[in-house]
Design a protein around this motif. Sequence first.
Motif, short mmCIF file in Angstrom:
data_model
loop_
_atom_site.label_atom_id
_atom_site.label_comp_id
_atom_site.label_asym_id
_atom_site.label_seq_id
_atom_site.Cartn_x
_atom_site.Cartn_y
_atom_site.Cartn_z
N GLY A 1 -11.92 4.49 -0.61
CA GLY A 1 -10.83 4.76 0.33
C GLY A 1 -9.97 5.83 -0.34
N PHE B 1 -7.47 5.64 -2.22
CA PHE B 1 -7.01 5.39 -3.59
C PHE B 1 -8.07 5.69 -4.63
CE2 PHE B 1 -3.85 2.74 -1.24
CZ PHE B 1 -2.79 3.59 -1.51
N GLN C 1 -19.77 1.15 0.37
CA GLN C 1 -20.81 0.57 1.23
C GLN C 1 -20.98 1.36 2.53
OE1 GLN C 1 -19.10 -3.31 1.48
NE2 GLN C 1 -17.57 -2.75 2.99
N LEU D 1 -8.22 4.24 14.69
CA LEU D 1 -6.80 4.51 14.99
C LEU D 1 -6.43 5.98 14.80
CD1 LEU D 1 -5.22 1.23 13.67
CD2 LEU D 1 -4.92 2.16 15.95
N HIS E 1 -23.72 2.50 -0.92
CA HIS E 1 -23.85 1.66 -2.11
C HIS E 1 -22.89 0.48 -1.98
CE1 HIS E 1 -26.08 4.93 -3.80
NE2 HIS E 1 -26.14 4.41 -5.00
N THR F 1 -8.32 -3.04 2.46
CA THR F 1 -7.87 -4.16 3.30
C THR F 1 -8.85 -4.36 4.46
OG1 THR F 1 -6.53 -2.59 4.53
CG2 THR F 1 -5.43 -3.83 2.78
N TYR G 1 -3.42 -6.14 8.56
CA TYR G 1 -4.56 -6.16 7.63
C TYR G 1 -4.20 -7.07 6.45
CZ TYR G 1 -6.00 -2.03 10.23
OH TYR G 1 -6.39 -1.18 11.22
N PRO H 1 0.24 -0.36 -1.19
CA PRO H 1 -0.66 0.36 -0.27
C PRO H 1 -0.15 1.74 0.13
CG PRO H 1 0.60 -1.34 0.90
CD PRO H 1 1.15 -1.27 -0.48
N ASP H 2 0.91 2.23 -0.51
CA ASP H 2 1.53 3.48 -0.05
C ASP H 2 0.79 4.70 -0.60
OD1 ASP H 2 4.14 4.47 1.29
OD2 ASP H 2 3.91 5.70 -0.52
C1 FAD Z 1 -4.11 2.95 10.65
C2 FAD Z 1 -3.48 2.98 9.30
C3 FAD Z 1 -2.65 4.05 8.98
C4 FAD Z 1 -2.05 4.09 7.72
N1 FAD Z 1 -1.23 5.14 7.47
C5 FAD Z 1 -0.60 5.18 6.29
C6 FAD Z 1 0.33 6.25 6.01
O1 FAD Z 1 0.56 7.12 6.84
N2 FAD Z 1 0.95 6.24 4.82
C7 FAD Z 1 0.73 5.27 3.89
O2 FAD Z 1 1.33 5.31 2.82
N3 FAD Z 1 -0.14 4.25 4.12
C8 FAD Z 1 -0.80 4.18 5.29
N4 FAD Z 1 -1.67 3.15 5.53
C9 FAD Z 1 -1.88 2.12 4.48
C10 FAD Z 1 -2.92 2.53 3.40
O3 FAD Z 1 -2.61 3.73 2.85
C11 FAD Z 1 -4.33 2.60 3.95
O4 FAD Z 1 -4.70 1.33 4.41
C12 FAD Z 1 -5.39 3.12 2.96
O5 FAD Z 1 -6.59 3.35 3.65
C13 FAD Z 1 -5.65 2.18 1.80
O6 FAD Z 1 -6.62 2.79 0.98
P1 FAD Z 1 -7.63 2.01 0.03
O7 FAD Z 1 -8.32 3.04 -0.79
O8 FAD Z 1 -6.92 0.92 -0.68
O9 FAD Z 1 -8.62 1.23 0.98
P2 FAD Z 1 -9.50 1.52 2.26
O10 FAD Z 1 -9.10 2.79 2.91
O11 FAD Z 1 -9.49 0.27 3.05
O12 FAD Z 1 -10.97 1.73 1.64
C14 FAD Z 1 -11.63 0.73 0.94
C15 FAD Z 1 -13.10 1.08 0.87
O13 FAD Z 1 -13.76 0.11 0.07
C16 FAD Z 1 -15.06 -0.09 0.61
N5 FAD Z 1 -15.59 -1.37 0.13
C17 FAD Z 1 -15.09 -2.62 0.34
N6 FAD Z 1 -15.86 -3.54 -0.28
C18 FAD Z 1 -16.86 -2.87 -0.90
C19 FAD Z 1 -17.96 -3.27 -1.70
N7 FAD Z 1 -18.19 -4.54 -2.00
N8 FAD Z 1 -18.81 -2.32 -2.16
C20 FAD Z 1 -18.60 -0.99 -1.87
N9 FAD Z 1 -17.57 -0.58 -1.11
C21 FAD Z 1 -16.71 -1.50 -0.65
C22 FAD Z 1 -14.84 -0.03 2.10
O14 FAD Z 1 -16.04 0.32 2.76
C23 FAD Z 1 -13.79 1.07 2.23
O15 FAD Z 1 -14.38 2.33 2.44
C24 FAD Z 1 -2.28 3.06 6.77
C25 FAD Z 1 -3.10 1.99 7.11
C26 FAD Z 1 -3.68 1.94 8.36
C27 FAD Z 1 -4.51 0.75 8.72
#
Ligand code: FAD
Length: 463
Positions: A17, A19, A40, A50, A121, A165, A351, A411-412
């Motif tokens: 994602g 991060f 994955q 969205l 993966h 999430t 979430y 989550p920011d």
């Molecule tokens: C619609 C929406 C808009 C948002 N807008 C903002 C914003 O404007 N500003 C802000 O600060 N925050 C925002 N957020 C909050 C946050 O920034 C996001 O949710 C962000 O996507 C979080 O990033 P992440 O890398 O933690 O996880 P995610 O984006 O959820 O990515 C996690 C990844 O891990 C993978 N994964 C999970 N399990 C496994 C596994 N076992 N093996 C391999 N891969 C796996 C998934 O497939 C996914 O691709 C928003 C959230 C949402 C839902």
Amino acid sequence: MTTTDDQPFDLLGIGIGPFNLSLAALADGIPDLRTAFYDQRLAFHWHPGLLIEGTTLQVPFLADLVTLADPASPWSFLNYLRTRDRLFPFYFAERFHIQRAEYDAYCRWVAEALPTTHFGHQVDTVRWNPGRALFEVDHTQLDAHGEAEALGRTYTRNLAVGIGTAPYVPEPLRLLAEAPTVPVIHSADYLKQRERLLGTPHITIVGSGQSGAEVFLDLLRARPAGREGLTWIARTPAFAPMEYSKLGLEQFTPDYAHFFHGLAEPVRDQLVPQQWQLHKGIDHDTINAIHDELYRRTLDGGWPDATLTPGVTVRTAGRMGAHVIELHLEHEQQATRTRLTTNAVVLATGYRERPLDQLLAPLDPYLRRDAAGRPRVGPDHRLLFDPAVQDTGASIYVQNADRHSHGVGAPDLGLAAWRSAVILNALTGRDPYPLPARTAFTTFGLQAATVSAYARPAGIHGS
Ligand SMILES: Cc1cc2nc3c(=O)[nH]c(=O)nc-3n(C[C@H](O)[C@H](O)[C@H](O)COP(=O)(O)OP(=O)(O)OC[C@H]3O[C@@H](n4cnc5c(N)ncnc54)[C@H](O)[C@@H]3O)c2cc1C
């Protein structure tokens, strides 16, 4: 077939994602660091359900994957624009908050260009190998249809778990949401189901966060005046704006995360729900756009067929035939209960962090936990382990799984580059990304020495 890559990585990321993509982008600038990142999914997509037309990020474009740690990185949003010959249009557009679809495209550009990202993966489990003082990571390689193709094992000295999430559906609606014939969907799937929803006479949206507001606005704009057929309900006492004052936003700084991490666990647990308006409200532009659209629909006299009621809980729900759903509602302040029949429900109910426990189950005997049973996380986002693992120097870092220890900023997106830099600085033991000592005008908390110097005469005794 099982493949084993025996040469250990310095860092393996689970999940790509924003991060871990930020971590991959900043790690790319460190020579001799052997890294790989697994996801994955078959390709990078950021909340595709969205990416409603016109919706924007809630943070300025400077909160891209790298800039706040390394503005000179080739993986910045501005460099992305340069590769697309779009710098001048962006400059004249004067947009600090870019469209969500554009952020998605920018991240995909980074994900596709970095040699260390591997999609398809799925990581299944992580074990500790005491003989080699390494983590063993088992994964399943998926084919173009998402079917298991091969199993693999990888060794790594450090891990970064960024699995993000998953959509949350409240208990009373879970069975309905699982029945495919009834359009009860989570907002995460909104765009996929939009046409189907628009074909129904009445739609209910549940949830007063940003997603609920965006879905309500989009449906409102798509329905004919006077025949909107929309109800928007939410548990919160009001359709409240998100905190966006400049000093309020300082709660999304590393300084605040550091202060929060130092608080006692019960205090931290009390604070997080109290700070809901920092991240669960609706941005001002969306609230204004909703009001403008409703107002426009009154110009010919009459009121739009749209009901907006906060303070309402869905107690239970049931299907009444193939196309009608009955929601049992309660207004707690008013002590009133009623029933609402509707033809479709969009659950903008948020979430939840994907639990680490399943992935890290074999590490359970080594993992330190807090009083509530959650993993203990150090200031540099490292899980705390028993000395058997900890003393070897091998580490697991977490991304966006540490709201309980680091607060609302977890989550920011504005903290993504900073957290990646903290992780890379800790992991390499050098400072490839030197970070400033101070990030906010607000001083969070008191310095013990300051308390005693000023407070004694007034009768406050610092420790
Ligand atoms: C619609 C929406 C808009 C948002 N807008 C903002 C914003 O404007 N500003 C802000 O600060 N925050 C925002 N957020 C909050 C946050 O920034 C996001 O949710 C962000 O996507 C979080 O990033 P992440 O890398 O933690 O996880 P995610 O984006 O959820 O990515 C996690 C990844 O891990 C993978 N994964 C999970 N399990 C496994 C596994 N076992 N093996 C391999 N891969 C796996 C998934 O497939 C996914 O691709 C928003 C959230 C949402 C839902």
